[in-house]
Design a protein around this motif. Structure first.
Motif, PDB file in Angstrom:
ATOM      1  N   LEU B  29       0.837  -1.191   0.000  1.00 25.67           N
ATOM      2  CA  LEU B  29       0.000   0.000   0.000  1.00 25.67           C
ATOM      3  C   LEU B  29       0.874   1.243   0.000  1.00 25.67           C
ATOM      4  CD1 LEU B  29      -3.198   0.783   0.763  1.00 25.67           C
ATOM      5  CD2 LEU B  29      -1.945   1.731   2.666  1.00 25.67           C
ATOM      6  N   THR B  30       0.556   2.116  -0.876  1.00 22.44           N
ATOM      7  CA  THR B  30       1.316   3.353  -0.929  1.00 22.44           C
ATOM      8  C   THR B  30       0.317   4.489  -0.968  1.00 22.44           C
ATOM      9  OG1 THR B  30       2.494   2.100  -2.586  1.00 22.44           O
ATOM     10  CG2 THR B  30       3.343   4.273  -2.047  1.00 22.44           C
ATOM     11  N   ILE B  31       0.213   5.183   0.111  1.00 20.96           N
ATOM     12  CA  ILE B  31      -0.705   6.309   0.089  1.00 20.96           C
ATOM     13  C   ILE B  31       0.084   7.536  -0.342  1.00 20.96           C
ATOM     14  CG2 ILE B  31      -2.077   7.856   1.502  1.00 20.96           C
ATOM     15  CD1 ILE B  31      -2.884   5.434   3.112  1.00 20.96           C
ATOM     16  N   VAL B  32      -0.392   8.142  -1.367  1.00 21.48           N
ATOM     17  CA  VAL B  32       0.300   9.327  -1.848  1.00 21.48           C
ATOM     18  C   VAL B  32      -0.644  10.499  -1.733  1.00 21.48           C
ATOM     19  CG1 VAL B  32       1.300  10.446  -3.841  1.00 21.48           C
ATOM     20  CG2 VAL B  32       1.764   8.061  -3.423  1.00 21.48           C
ATOM     21  N   ARG B  33      -0.320  11.390  -0.875  1.00 15.83           N
ATOM     22  CA  ARG B  33      -1.138  12.585  -0.784  1.00 15.83           C
ATOM     23  C   ARG B  33      -0.345  13.703  -1.431  1.00 15.83           C
ATOM     24  NH1 ARG B  33      -2.480  16.343   4.093  1.00 15.83           N
ATOM     25  NH2 ARG B  33      -3.983  17.651   3.015  1.00 15.83           N
ATOM     26  N   VAL B  34      -0.915  14.220  -2.481  1.00 16.27           N
ATOM     27  CA  VAL B  34      -0.193  15.247  -3.203  1.00 16.27           C
ATOM     28  C   VAL B  34      -0.504  16.598  -2.585  1.00 16.27           C
ATOM     29  CG1 VAL B  34       0.207  16.250  -5.454  1.00 16.27           C
ATOM     30  CG2 VAL B  34      -0.362  13.840  -5.253  1.00 16.27           C
ATOM     31  N   THR B  35       0.460  17.168  -1.966  1.00 17.24           N
ATOM     32  CA  THR B  35       0.290  18.499  -1.415  1.00 17.24           C
ATOM     33  C   THR B  35       1.280  19.419  -2.105  1.00 17.24           C
ATOM     34  OG1 THR B  35      -0.065  17.358   0.666  1.00 17.24           O
ATOM     35  CG2 THR B  35       0.007  19.747   0.744  1.00 17.24           C
ATOM     36  N   PRO B  36       0.870  19.941  -3.233  1.00 12.83           N
ATOM     37  CA  PRO B  36       1.832  20.746  -3.977  1.00 12.83           C
ATOM     38  C   PRO B  36       2.108  22.052  -3.273  1.00 12.83           C
ATOM     39  CG  PRO B  36      -0.300  20.758  -5.055  1.00 12.83           C
ATOM     40  CD  PRO B  36      -0.449  19.938  -3.818  1.00 12.83           C
ATOM     41  N   LEU B  37       3.219  22.619  -3.599  1.00 11.60           N
ATOM     42  CA  LEU B  37       3.514  23.953  -3.100  1.00 11.60           C
ATOM     43  C   LEU B  37       2.407  24.869  -3.595  1.00 11.60           C
ATOM     44  CD1 LEU B  37       6.098  25.082  -5.694  1.00 11.60           C
ATOM     45  CD2 LEU B  37       5.797  22.673  -5.146  1.00 11.60           C
ATOM     46  N   ALA B  38       1.944  25.753  -2.773  1.00 10.88           N
ATOM     47  CA  ALA B  38       0.848  26.612  -3.179  1.00 10.88           C
ATOM     48  C   ALA B  38       1.371  27.992  -3.535  1.00 10.88           C
ATOM     49  CB  ALA B  38      -0.165  26.717  -2.057  1.00 10.88           C
ATOM     50  N   ALA B  39       0.790  28.551  -4.573  1.00  9.81           N
ATOM     51  CA  ALA B  39       1.105  29.935  -4.897  1.00  9.81           C
ATOM     52  C   ALA B  39       0.383  30.818  -3.884  1.00  9.81           C
ATOM     53  CB  ALA B  39       0.640  30.244  -6.308  1.00  9.81           C
ATOM     54  N   THR B  40       0.611  32.074  -3.939  1.00 12.75           N
ATOM     55  CA  THR B  40      -0.028  32.986  -2.995  1.00 12.75           C
ATOM     56  C   THR B  40      -0.818  34.020  -3.792  1.00 12.75           C
ATOM     57  OG1 THR B  40       1.824  34.498  -3.116  1.00 12.75           O
ATOM     58  CG2 THR B  40       1.935  32.780  -1.432  1.00 12.75           C
ATOM     59  N   PRO B  41      -1.711  34.740  -3.122  1.00  9.41           N
ATOM     60  CA  PRO B  41      -2.411  35.823  -3.829  1.00  9.41           C
ATOM     61  C   PRO B  41      -1.424  36.797  -4.482  1.00  9.41           C
ATOM     62  CG  PRO B  41      -3.467  35.381  -1.736  1.00  9.41           C
ATOM     63  CD  PRO B  41      -2.229  34.524  -1.777  1.00  9.41           C
ATOM     64  N   ALA B  42      -0.237  36.960  -3.875  1.00  7.67           N
ATOM     65  CA  ALA B  42       0.767  37.850  -4.472  1.00  7.67           C
ATOM     66  C   ALA B  42       1.260  37.288  -5.801  1.00  7.67           C
ATOM     67  CB  ALA B  42       1.939  38.033  -3.509  1.00  7.67           C
ATOM     68  N   ASP B  43       1.446  35.960  -5.858  1.00 11.62           N
ATOM     69  CA  ASP B  43       1.850  35.334  -7.131  1.00 11.62           C
ATOM     70  C   ASP B  43       0.790  35.563  -8.195  1.00 11.62           C
ATOM     71  OD1 ASP B  43       4.137  34.361  -5.993  1.00 11.62           O
ATOM     72  OD2 ASP B  43       3.269  32.410  -5.475  1.00 11.62           O
ATOM     73  N   MET B  44      -0.478  35.520  -7.770  1.00  8.85           N
ATOM     74  CA  MET B  44      -1.549  35.747  -8.737  1.00  8.85           C
ATOM     75  C   MET B  44      -1.484  37.184  -9.245  1.00  8.85           C
ATOM     76  SD  MET B  44      -5.655  35.104  -8.505  1.00  8.85           S
ATOM     77  CE  MET B  44      -6.081  36.467  -7.451  1.00  8.85           C
ATOM     78  N   ARG B  45      -1.228  38.127  -8.351  1.00 13.24           N
ATOM     79  CA  ARG B  45      -1.123  39.531  -8.791  1.00 13.24           C
ATOM     80  C   ARG B  45       0.012  39.694  -9.786  1.00 13.24           C
ATOM     81  NH1 ARG B  45      -2.591  40.708  -3.486  1.00 13.24           N
ATOM     82  NH2 ARG B  45      -0.447  40.997  -2.785  1.00 13.24           N
ATOM     83  N   THR B  46       1.127  39.018  -9.504  1.00 12.27           N
ATOM     84  CA  THR B  46       2.263  39.079 -10.432  1.00 12.27           C
ATOM     85  C   THR B  46       1.865  38.512 -11.797  1.00 12.27           C
ATOM     86  OG1 THR B  46       3.681  38.716  -8.524  1.00 12.27           O
ATOM     87  CG2 THR B  46       4.698  38.457 -10.691  1.00 12.27           C
ATOM     88  N   ALA B  47       1.153  37.388 -11.773  1.00 13.62           N
ATOM     89  CA  ALA B  47       0.729  36.772 -13.038  1.00 13.62           C
ATOM     90  C   ALA B  47      -0.190  37.704 -13.804  1.00 13.62           C
ATOM     91  CB  ALA B  47       0.034  35.437 -12.754  1.00 13.62           C
ATOM     92  N   ILE B  48      -1.076  38.394 -13.074  1.00 15.20           N
ATOM     93  CA  ILE B  48      -1.998  39.329 -13.735  1.00 15.20           C
ATOM     94  C   ILE B  48      -1.220  40.504 -14.333  1.00 15.20           C
ATOM     95  CG2 ILE B  48      -3.902  40.964 -13.352  1.00 15.20           C
ATOM     96  CD1 ILE B  48      -5.002  38.941 -11.266  1.00 15.20           C
ATOM     97  N   GLU B  49      -0.227  40.993 -13.585  1.00 13.71           N
ATOM     98  CA  GLU B  49       0.588  42.104 -14.114  1.00 13.71           C
ATOM     99  C   GLU B  49       1.316  41.706 -15.382  1.00 13.71           C
ATOM    100  OE1 GLU B  49       3.054  43.452 -10.899  1.00 13.71           O
ATOM    101  OE2 GLU B  49       1.290  44.193  -9.804  1.00 13.71           O
ATOM    102  N   LYS B  50       1.750  40.452 -15.418  1.00  8.71           N
ATOM    103  CA  LYS B  50       2.448  39.960 -16.607  1.00  8.71           C
ATOM    104  C   LYS B  50       1.485  39.939 -17.806  1.00  8.71           C
ATOM    105  CE  LYS B  50       5.669  36.277 -17.645  1.00  8.71           C
ATOM    106  NZ  LYS B  50       6.046  34.907 -17.291  1.00  8.71           N
ATOM    107  N   ILE B  51       0.236  39.575 -17.536  1.00 10.04           N
ATOM    108  CA  ILE B  51      -0.768  39.525 -18.598  1.00 10.04           C
ATOM    109  C   ILE B  51      -1.089  40.930 -19.101  1.00 10.04           C
ATOM    110  CG2 ILE B  51      -3.258  39.140 -18.966  1.00 10.04           C
ATOM    111  CD1 ILE B  51      -2.895  36.611 -17.108  1.00 10.04           C
ATOM    112  N   THR B  52      -1.218  41.862 -18.179  1.00  3.36           N
ATOM    113  CA  THR B  52      -1.689  43.198 -18.536  1.00  3.36           C
ATOM    114  C   THR B  52      -0.550  44.167 -18.844  1.00  3.36           C
ATOM    115  OG1 THR B  52      -1.636  43.919 -16.235  1.00  3.36           O
ATOM    116  CG2 THR B  52      -3.698  42.947 -17.035  1.00  3.36           C
ATOM    117  N   GLY B  53       0.682  43.759 -18.536  1.00  2.00           N
ATOM    118  CA  GLY B  53       1.795  44.684 -18.683  1.00  2.00           C
ATOM    119  C   GLY B  53       1.663  45.853 -17.716  1.00  2.00           C
ATOM    120  N   GLY B  54       0.969  45.616 -16.624  1.00  2.00           N
ATOM    121  CA  GLY B  54       0.838  46.647 -15.595  1.00  2.00           C
ATOM    122  C   GLY B  54      -0.352  47.567 -15.793  1.00  2.00           C
ATOM    123  N   ALA B  55      -1.107  47.354 -16.880  1.00  2.00           N
ATOM    124  CA  ALA B  55      -2.265  48.222 -17.132  1.00  2.00           C
ATOM    125  C   ALA B  55      -3.348  47.985 -16.090  1.00  2.00           C
ATOM    126  CB  ALA B  55      -2.813  47.940 -18.531  1.00  2.00           C
TER     127      ALA B  55
END
Lengths: 144, 163, 261, 106
Positions: B29-55
């Motif tokens: 038996l191998t129980i694998v619980r995947v707990t990936p590293l989580a991004a943060t709301p700040a990472d999401m803001r960065t991703a949005i800035e990349k999309i909008t170019g800061g607009a």
């Protein structure tokens, strides 16, 4: 007489592997399993962690931070008013001694079980320390 | 009176209840619980800035539809519709979906134009946790609009062995 | 002996008694309810439209495999069975079936593998392999809408053995299948509605798995969940449980390939 | 086997907005998971989806690991003329697949 004849069958309260012996009085276990009082803060973590205490899979409780609680078992709200610490301990250690056909697992029993997965064999669901923490926490749930 | 503590002597009965018996050979038996590293709301803001170019991103015009009851975070149906006439002069150029707590904020980025006729796309995504999902639309005039929704994820009750 | 001690012992006795008897009735047919009925509209929609149902990707593979010559006999399923739409209509709804040669039950997967070995001189396919899931999905699709009908005269013993397993409390959490799926269906285990556990859509696409899976995979998941020792794929125990569950779902419409959370 | 399920209406009226539904078989391994031995499982996803209509690009999507396995994408297009709609999926480890459908516009 019937009782005497069943001693061997009905004595699950045995020191087996990680389970220490304890004393049952009526529907309660008066003495702490560890000799000390548990920590309610740690107890809350155990109760609300679906992979440790498993409680919230079946129970509902006054925990706004826990989404999607179970509906199979009584609301834990007011548990500390309904039961004494000793009664709470009994219900967690082995609730089948209070309600024989309960679906609630015995958290501190390793015998009278069948086909336990190898990595859980001989191990109770929670340790004595964890149970005391949970008891200490449930005792704080006074609001009805 | 205390209950006595005798060694339990139920081996034979337990064995009898084992039903047809044997432990399965080679079982691991191998129980694998995947707990990936989580991004943060700040990472999401960065991703949005990349999309909008800061607009600037204005709230509105973008409708993110996710069913109210998400039964499993591994497969979450979602549709994005943007209020737009989708004409050559006034249309949606791109639609993006980003999340707050997934290991990586981006979900999908779609490029479209007036030939789409309607500004609507749908897909199925993974959400690692209860979180906010944001859809952003880039308009032909260069403006950015957004809509968001907070999604509660039902977690499976049981872990399974990895096969 | 004090009354208190006696009460404790009596309670112990009751545990034993209920474990042995476990004597509840089978779920009555008039209460049968497909898990489909408990699903969110979006999940139902995913099952309903063939172009939205990811299970159909395996069906497409299965259709190709049905026509592909395989094994040292270089024979395709279609070479003997022709058009599956006719020859296999309603067949999967009757599985597990009684296999006269073996004198016992055979699952749909078991039948596919037996056919490969005996008629195609090909290797057996592993449980949960893409090929076996694809072929079983393609066959099961030919029973969509057909009522489940298990040969209870010939498979009575297997059904009884499966029922015993279904009712056995097991694992560290000491639960039986029946406690959840006969006695507490409709309740919520965390956020998940407990279904009656009818296997009327297998193989099915489970959102949790993000892939198609067999009934035996699902059964193994449940055993893992209650922290019980597992049964191997294709074991007598899982076949018995599968047979009992299909019998318990008798009369229900096949939905394969179903979609489930 | 890269199987796709594609639903494109075979016939449409000129100027009609049609919906194209696509389902491509792919596990979409995120790159964020670990094997039982603790080794990271490398990312293996579809990264790009492109639709063309008589050779002209009408829709494109960039996919990330948060897209569920067996990617499902729907989008719309205006039925302008009879011809071919081609869908292409590309991804990690050289993954490439395409599907074509003809549409008759009246």
């Amino acid at each position: 007489m019937a009782c005497a004849a069943t001693v061997a069958l009905a004595a699950p309260v045995c020191a087996q592997n990680d389970v220490k012996s304890y004393e049952v009085r009526g529907d309660a276990i008066p003495q702490s399993l560890t000799g000390t009082t548990g920590d309610p803060t740690r107890g809350r973590e155990i109760v609300t962690n679906r992979f440790v205490g498993l409680c919230m899979l079946c129970h509902t409780g006054p925990f706004p931070d826990v989404p999607q609680q179970g509906t199979l078992a009584p609301d834990l709200k007011g548990a500390g008013t309904r039961w004494s610490v000793a009664q709470l301990r009994m219900r967690i250690v082995d609730s089948s001694r209070v309600v024989p056909d309960t679906i609630m697992p015995a958290y501190y029993r390793t015998d009278h079980l069948q086909r336990v997965a190898p990595q859980f064999r001989g191990k109770p669901v929670l340790t004595a320390e964890q149970i005391e923490d949970v008891v200490a926490f449930l005792a704080t749930l006074k609001e009805n | 009176m205390p209950s006595t503590c005798k060694p339990s002597n139920l081996t034979s009965r337990r064995d009898a209840l084992r039903l047809m018996g044997a432990a399965t050979a080679g079982y691991a038996l191998t129980i694998v619980r995947v707990t990936p590293l989580a991004a943060t709301p700040a990472d999401m803001r960065t991703a949005i800035e990349k999309i909008t170019g800061g607009a600037k991103v204005s709230a509105g015009r973008v409708h993110l539809e996710i069913p109210p009851l998400v039964e499993n975070g591994n497969t979450v149906p979602c549709a994005v519709t943007v209020d737009s006439p989708m004409t050559a002069a006034d249309h949606v150029r791109a639609i993006h979906i980003v999340t707050e707590k997934n290991p990586q904020p981006n979900v999908i980025s779609c490029r479209l134009g007036p030939r789409a006729g309607r500004a609507t796309v749908s897909t199925r995504m993974r959400l690692s946790d209860t979180q906010t999902v944001v859809a952003i639309a880039e308009m032909s005039n260069g403006s950015f609009w957004s809509g968001s929704v907070n999604i509660i994820i039902t977690l499976g009750a049981c872990l399974e062995d990895l096969i | 002996m004090s009354p208190m001690r006696c009460a404790a012992l009596l309670a112990g006795l009751l545990i034993v008694a209920s474990a042995i008897a476990g004597a509840s009735e089978d779920l009555p047919r008039e209460k049968q309810r497909s898990s489909y009925d408990d699903m969110a509209p979006a999940t139902r929609a995913m099952q309903d439209a063939d172009t939205d149902n990811p299970g159909m990707l395996w069906v497409l593979d299965g259709e190709a495999l049905w026509r592909a010559k395989t094994g040292s006999a270089a024979r395709a399923c279609a070479d003997c069975h022709g058009d599956a739409k006719q020859s296999m209509a309603g067949v999967a709804a009757r599985y597990p079936a009684f296999d006269a040669k073996r004198g016992g039950p055979v699952t749909l997967e078991g039948r596919i593998n037996a056919c490969r070995v005996e008629n195609q001189n090909a290797q057996t396919l592993a449980y949960e392999s893409r090929e076996l899931l694809a072929l079983s999905a393609y066959l099961a699709l030919q029973s969509r809408g057909k009522p489940i009908a298990i040969d209870e005269k010939k498979l009575g013993e297997t059904i009884a053995a499966g029922r015993d397993i279904f009712r056995q409390r097991q694992g560290q959490l000491n639960l039986s299948c029946a406690q959840c799926h006969d006695q507490h269906y409709g309740g919520k285990l965390a956020g998940n509605t407990i279904p009656q556990g009818h296997p009327n859509g297998y193989p099915l696409y489970r959102l949790e798995w993000q892939t198609l899976g067999s009934l035996q995979r699902r059964l193994r998941n449940c055993l893992t969940g209650i922290r019980a020792e597992n049964h191997a794929y294709g074991s007598r125990e899982l076949i018995a449980l599968e047979t009992y569950l299909m019998w318990r779902a008798r009369g229900m419409s096949m939905e394969s390939p179903a979609v489930r959370p | 086997m890269a199987r796709a399920l594609v639903n494109i209406p075979p016939k449409a009226k000129r100027g009609e907005v049609i919906t194209i539904r696509t389902l491509m078989s792919h596990q979409m391994e995120t790159g964020f998971r670990y094997s039982t031995t603790g080794a990271p499982i490398p990312r293996d996803i579809i990264t790009t989806f492109i639709a063309t209509y008589n050779g002209e690009e009408i829709f494109r999507a960039e996919l990330f690991p948060a897209i569920a396995a067996n990617p499902f994408i729907t989008f719309t297009t205006v039925a302008t003329e009879s011809g071919t709609i081609e869908l292409t999926w590309r991804g990690d480890n050289g993954f490439a697949a395409s599907e074509q459908a003809t549409i008759t516009v009246e």
